[in-house]
Design a protein around this motif. Structure first.
Motif, PDB file in Angstrom:
ATOM      1  N   GLY A 195       0.632  -0.798   0.552  1.00 17.67           N
ATOM      2  CA  GLY A 195       0.110   0.108   0.075  1.00 17.67           C
ATOM      3  C   GLY A 195       0.543   1.119  -0.215  1.00 17.67           C
ATOM      4  N   GLY A 196       0.456   2.050  -1.151  1.00 16.14           N
ATOM      5  CA  GLY A 196       1.377   3.235  -1.044  1.00 16.14           C
ATOM      6  C   GLY A 196       2.195   3.910  -1.244  1.00 16.14           C
ATOM      7  N   SER A 197       3.078   2.484  -1.798  1.00 18.07           N
ATOM      8  CA  SER A 197       3.539   2.475  -2.450  1.00 18.07           C
ATOM      9  C   SER A 197       3.818   3.226  -4.285  1.00 18.07           C
ATOM     10  N   PRO A 198       4.814   4.347  -4.204  1.00 14.25           N
ATOM     11  CA  PRO A 198       4.954   4.571  -5.773  1.00 14.25           C
ATOM     12  C   PRO A 198       5.219   3.594  -6.782  1.00 14.25           C
ATOM     13  N   VAL A 199       5.606   3.800  -8.289  1.00 14.42           N
ATOM     14  CA  VAL A 199       6.202   3.258  -9.403  1.00 14.42           C
ATOM     15  C   VAL A 199       7.867   2.855  -8.723  1.00 14.42           C
ATOM     16  N   GLU A 200       8.731   3.816  -8.453  1.00 13.76           N
ATOM     17  CA  GLU A 200       9.550   3.801  -8.123  1.00 13.76           C
ATOM     18  C   GLU A 200      10.692   3.292  -7.464  1.00 13.76           C
ATOM     19  N   ALA A 201       9.317   3.193  -6.174  1.00 14.43           N
ATOM     20  CA  ALA A 201       9.651   1.729  -5.123  1.00 14.43           C
ATOM     21  C   ALA A 201      10.131   0.508  -6.104  1.00 14.43           C
ATOM     22  N   TRP A 202       9.580   0.529  -7.628  1.00 17.72           N
ATOM     23  CA  TRP A 202       9.695  -1.645  -7.531  1.00 17.72           C
ATOM     24  C   TRP A 202      10.359  -0.960  -9.560  1.00 17.72           C
ATOM     25  N   ILE A 203      11.753  -0.098  -9.368  1.00 14.14           N
ATOM     26  CA  ILE A 203      12.345   0.122 -10.056  1.00 14.14           C
ATOM     27  C   ILE A 203      13.756  -0.429  -9.343  1.00 14.14           C
ATOM     28  N   SER A 204      14.446  -1.187 -10.065  1.00 14.61           N
ATOM     29  CA  SER A 204      15.363  -1.344  -9.470  1.00 14.61           C
ATOM     30  C   SER A 204      16.694  -0.869 -10.497  1.00 14.61           C
ATOM     31  N   ASP A 206      19.851  -0.101 -11.486  1.00 12.69           N
ATOM     32  CA  ASP A 206      20.815   0.325 -12.650  1.00 12.69           C
ATOM     33  C   ASP A 206      19.383   0.978 -13.391  1.00 12.69           C
ATOM     34  N   ALA A 207      18.108   0.760 -13.401  1.00 10.27           N
ATOM     35  CA  ALA A 207      17.032   1.112 -13.957  1.00 10.27           C
ATOM     36  C   ALA A 207      16.751   2.419 -14.211  1.00 10.27           C
ATOM     37  N   LYS A 213      16.333  12.652 -10.567  1.00 13.35           N
ATOM     38  CA  LYS A 213      15.764  12.594  -8.574  1.00 13.35           C
ATOM     39  C   LYS A 213      15.205  10.993  -8.376  1.00 13.35           C
ATOM     40  N   ALA A 214      15.080  10.316  -8.384  1.00 15.80           N
ATOM     41  CA  ALA A 214      14.738   8.655  -7.461  1.00 15.80           C
ATOM     42  C   ALA A 214      16.071   8.103  -7.458  1.00 15.80           C
ATOM     43  N   TYR A 215      16.884   8.155  -8.967  1.00 16.12           N
ATOM     44  CA  TYR A 215      18.417   7.685  -8.280  1.00 16.12           C
ATOM     45  C   TYR A 215      18.977   8.193  -7.322  1.00 16.12           C
ATOM     46  N   GLU A 216      18.925   9.497  -6.915  1.00 16.42           N
ATOM     47  CA  GLU A 216      19.384  10.127  -6.052  1.00 16.42           C
ATOM     48  C   GLU A 216      19.133  10.048  -4.756  1.00 16.42           C
ATOM     49  N   SER A 399       3.308  14.979   9.191  1.00 17.42           N
ATOM     50  CA  SER A 399       3.961  13.528   8.427  1.00 17.42           C
ATOM     51  C   SER A 399       5.317  13.022   8.707  1.00 17.42           C
ATOM     52  N   GLN A 400       4.663  11.375   9.066  1.00 20.37           N
ATOM     53  CA  GLN A 400       5.928  10.305   8.878  1.00 20.37           C
ATOM     54  C   GLN A 400       6.642  10.505   7.786  1.00 20.37           C
ATOM     55  N   THR A 401       7.571   9.963   7.816  1.00 19.46           N
ATOM     56  CA  THR A 401       9.063  10.000   6.365  1.00 19.46           C
ATOM     57  C   THR A 401       8.606   7.978   6.412  1.00 19.46           C
ATOM     58  N   PHE A 402       7.960   7.256   5.079  1.00 19.14           N
ATOM     59  CA  PHE A 402       7.424   6.785   4.680  1.00 19.14           C
ATOM     60  C   PHE A 402       8.373   6.139   3.268  1.00 19.14           C
ATOM     61  N   ILE A 403       9.706   5.741   4.339  1.00 18.30           N
ATOM     62  CA  ILE A 403      11.033   5.208   4.359  1.00 18.30           C
ATOM     63  C   ILE A 403      10.548   4.066   3.516  1.00 18.30           C
ATOM     64  N   ARG A 404       9.821   3.038   3.355  1.00 17.88           N
ATOM     65  CA  ARG A 404       9.446   1.984   2.579  1.00 17.88           C
ATOM     66  C   ARG A 404       9.582   2.013   1.299  1.00 17.88           C
ATOM     67  N   TRP A 405       8.991   2.896   1.005  1.00 22.93           N
ATOM     68  CA  TRP A 405       8.622   3.410  -0.349  1.00 22.93           C
ATOM     69  C   TRP A 405       9.076   4.260  -0.709  1.00 22.93           C
ATOM     70  N   LYS A 406      10.339   3.980  -0.596  1.00 19.80           N
ATOM     71  CA  LYS A 406      11.791   4.919  -1.489  1.00 19.80           C
ATOM     72  C   LYS A 406      12.384   3.989  -2.568  1.00 19.80           C
ATOM     73  N   PRO A 407      13.045   5.309  -3.691  1.00 19.74           N
ATOM     74  CA  PRO A 407      13.019   3.827  -4.916  1.00 19.74           C
ATOM     75  C   PRO A 407      13.932   3.177  -4.711  1.00 19.74           C
ATOM     76  N   ALA A 408      13.523   1.621  -5.002  1.00 14.77           N
ATOM     77  CA  ALA A 408      14.186   0.642  -5.506  1.00 14.77           C
ATOM     78  C   ALA A 408      13.997  -0.371  -4.246  1.00 14.77           C
ATOM     79  N   GLY A 409      13.315  -0.035  -3.162  1.00 14.24           N
ATOM     80  CA  GLY A 409      13.721  -0.958  -2.101  1.00 14.24           C
ATOM     81  C   GLY A 409      12.981  -1.746  -2.449  1.00 14.24           C
TER      82      GLY A 409
END
Length: 641
Positions: A195-204, A206-207, A213-216, A399-409
């Motif tokens: 729940g709540g996950s952006p698409v960037e969290a599901w990308i490896s 290298d991709a 912005k997401a890579y950094e 609001s808290q920082t939802f770390i689990r949603w960060k890119p590639a995780g």
């Protein structure tokens, strides 16, 4: 230490080598992909020989220098159950193995949402869910920013039974159920959604490089100290907020407490529920607000378990009946469904008290949701006038920082361990979390699909996704909408091969980002699967889609494809949902008329239309163009070239 004790000590501290270990996915109840070679894999000591015995044949292999091994099993027809025996220095048996079709089910909360959340809506379906060849593997919600994982921490295959199915993804279960109606083979659902996950969290990683912005951000969150500091700050801030709330809440500190049935609430204000207290004299307050209602209970409700429905509440609630606690919910989205145990209610006057905690924005009771008591088919309506009083008002909680949603995780820990698994395809329901940046989604979502296909090494497997449903309040005039723009980005993703989209602008709920109708979502995904993955050529799998628009003075003619047996409107009502503009900024509703496979739109105030839109809104609930098969037209924006 004597020699014997030293020997025992060495046995305890020395790792045992040569033990075959299989991934969590390769376990009892496993569903493997039919009709294509499948990979079986695991770990052992370097150079160890492992032999699989299956259907009377042996398949030997040897672990490499790092202990990894693989066995390629020839394509198998649908069927089972079978047993697999892996033998090296130890022996591991996997039982009840089926061959069928394996689907990865991913995305955010609308894919994750389990059958338990919709159990009242689909109670008869759940009661008859004895389908041993529909199985789910629930991937644990874990992230990692530093490395890709090769295995999952937990998980097992479970079959669809009335009890087990409550944990199944509702969309995925209805998808599988529908597929089995037309293709009677086992279905394996690998439920990997959060729940709540952006698409960037599901990308490896290298991709993600084309998306700086997401890579950094990914590089930033590889720092464990940073994560620990953020989590500590969130915990401290949240704890301090709730401590202040509870210490200053008069509903708790007063005597008697405001949960007490005997409390004199004659001086409390009144408010109509459902609704928001910000709309009343109290105005916008964050903190704790207490609500009380005295109701008359008939004898037929006494001595029985009673269901209490309290709709949806922003943000948190605790409910008391006659002074006794009956339930709590910690955030705004789940439906409030509580059970009042026998002995709590009495014949005559009874008191219900709800403490509502609101930490930001507008607190209250969401309209158009169920608010009642029920014993069987007998109900007592709880909507209407309630007493209310402010317990305490404190500043909003950051609001808290939802770390689990960060890119590639999530890719690293919830997708990477699945990549050896042969699959039929993917079903995906996500996008709400990216609605604030819809134009970026037009690049990141296709990139994710390509990324998964690259990593899975199984070609352009079917990737089927759900377009965002209608949500939020309807607007009386045409307006800009990020949800509409994101739907357009999803539609554009269909340019990738073997992709399909289930349009759901008629299945949502204006007041709930998690609409309950998951059966039709599953059915529409299954239509796409039947067309794309199963090759049913003459199947109408989608509603009308705009092919082109011809702009003329005073009107626009839109030609549609996927019209099936023809265009019409839902319930044969007047055609709605079209808007046109001459400058791209100011839009007006257009008159629209179906002519064969075209729709002609116009507005007498627009003599030179340059843009036409259909269902271009957060909640295009009145948009009603469908084909005769009942599937809704895809929202669109077309511009004059």
């Amino acid at each position: 230490m004597n020699r014997y004790a030293a020997f025992i000590f060495l046995l305890l501290v020395t790792p045992i080598f040569g033990q075959i270990r299989l991934p969590r996915l390769i376990s009892d109840g496993l569903v493997l992909q039919r009709d294509k070679p499948v990979k079986l894999w695991g770990w052992a000591s370097a150079g160890e020989t492992i032999t699989l015995t299956f259907k009377g044949k042996s398949y030997p292999t040897k672990a490499d220098q790092t202990g990894n091994w693989q066995i390629q099993l020839p394509a198998q027809s649908a069927g089972g159950p079978f047993e697999m025996v892996f033998k090296g220095s130890n022996e591991v048996k996997i039982q009840d193995v089926l061959f069928g079709d394996v689907w990865i089910c991913s995305g955010q909360s609308n894919m994750e949402l389990p059958m338990e959340r919709v159990k009242e809506k689909y109670s008869s379906i759940i009661q008859t869910a004895n389908q041993p060849t529909i199985r789910q593997f629930l991937v644990p919600d874990k992230y990692d920013f530093k490395k890709t994982h090769t295995d999952l921490e937990s998980g097992s295959w479970v079959t669809a039974t009335p009890q087990n199915v409550l944990s199944f993804s509702a969309v995925a279960y209805f998808f599988a159920r529908e597929l089995q109606t037309y293709h009677n083979v086992p279905i394996g659902l690998v439920n990997s959604a959060l729940g709540g996950s952006p698409v960037e969290a599901w990308i490896s990683e290298d991709a993600l490089k084309p998306f700086p912005k997401a890579y950094e951000e990914l590089q930033k969150f590889k720092n464990d100290s940073l994560i620990q500091a953020i989590e500590a700050s969130d915990r401290s801030r949240t704890a301090a907020w709730y401590q202040s709330l509870n210490q200053t809440d008069m509903g708790i500190t007063s005597q008697p407490r405001w949960t007490a049935p005997e409390l004199n609430d004659s001086d409390w204000a009144e408010m109509s529920i459902p609704g928001y207290w910000a709309d009343g004299p109290m105005g916008k307050k964050n903190g704790a607000v207490w609500f009380r209602k005295t109701i008359t209970i008939p004898s037929s409700f006494v001595g029985k378990p009673v269901k209490l429905w309290m709709g949806r509440i922003v943000d948190q609630d605790s409910v008391f009946v006659n002074g006794q606690f009956v339930g709590t919910t910690g955030y705004q989205y789940p439906p409030r469904r509580y059970e009042i145990k026998p002995g709590i209610l009495k014949e005559g006057q009874n008191t219900i008290v709800v403490r509502v905690i609101n930490n930001a924005d507008r607190g209250g009771f969401i309209p158009d949701k169920p608010y009642y008591l029920a014993v069987g088919a007998d109900t007592i309506d709880l909507k209407g006038t309630w007493k209310y009083k402010l317990g305490t008002s404190i500043p909003p909680l950051q609001s808290q920082t939802f770390i689990r949603w960060k890119p590639a995780g999530l890719y690293n820990n919830m997708i990477a361990p699945l990549l050896n698994l042969s699959i039929k395809g993917v079903i995906w329901y996500q996008g709400e979390a990216n609605a604030n940046a819809p134009q970026e989604y037009a690049q990141t979502f296709p990139a994710m699909i390509k990324n998964w296909r690259d990593k899975w090494h199984q070609g352009d497997f079917p990737f089927l996704f759900v377009q965002l449903a209608n949500f939020m309040e309807e607007k009386p005039t045409p307006q800009e909408s990020n949800w509409a723009k994101l739907r357009q980005s999803q539609d554009q993703t269909l340019s990738l091969p073997n992709t399909g989209m289930a349009v759901t602008i008629d299945l949502g709920e204006w007041n709930d980002i998690h609409p309950l109708n998951k059966q039709d979502v599953g059915k529409r995904l299954a239509l796409q699967a039947r067309k794309i993955a199963y090759g049913e050529k003459n199947l109408v799998a989608s509603g009308p889609t705009a092919k082109q628009a011809i702009f003329k003075p005073n009107q626009v003619t839109i030609t549609f494809q996927h019209t099936g047996n023809g265009l019409l409107t839902r319930k044969n009502a007047k055609l709605n949902g079209f808007a046109i503009s001459s400058d791209g900024k100011n839009f007006v509703w257009a008159d629209a008329e179906i002519k064969g496979n075209t729709v002609v739109v116009s507005n007498k105030t627009i003599s030179n239309p340059t843009i036409v839109r259909y269902a271009w809104a957060d909640n295009p609930a009145t948009a009603n163009l469908i084909n005769k098969e009942g599937l809704p037209a895809t929202p669109f924006e077309l511009k004059k070239k």
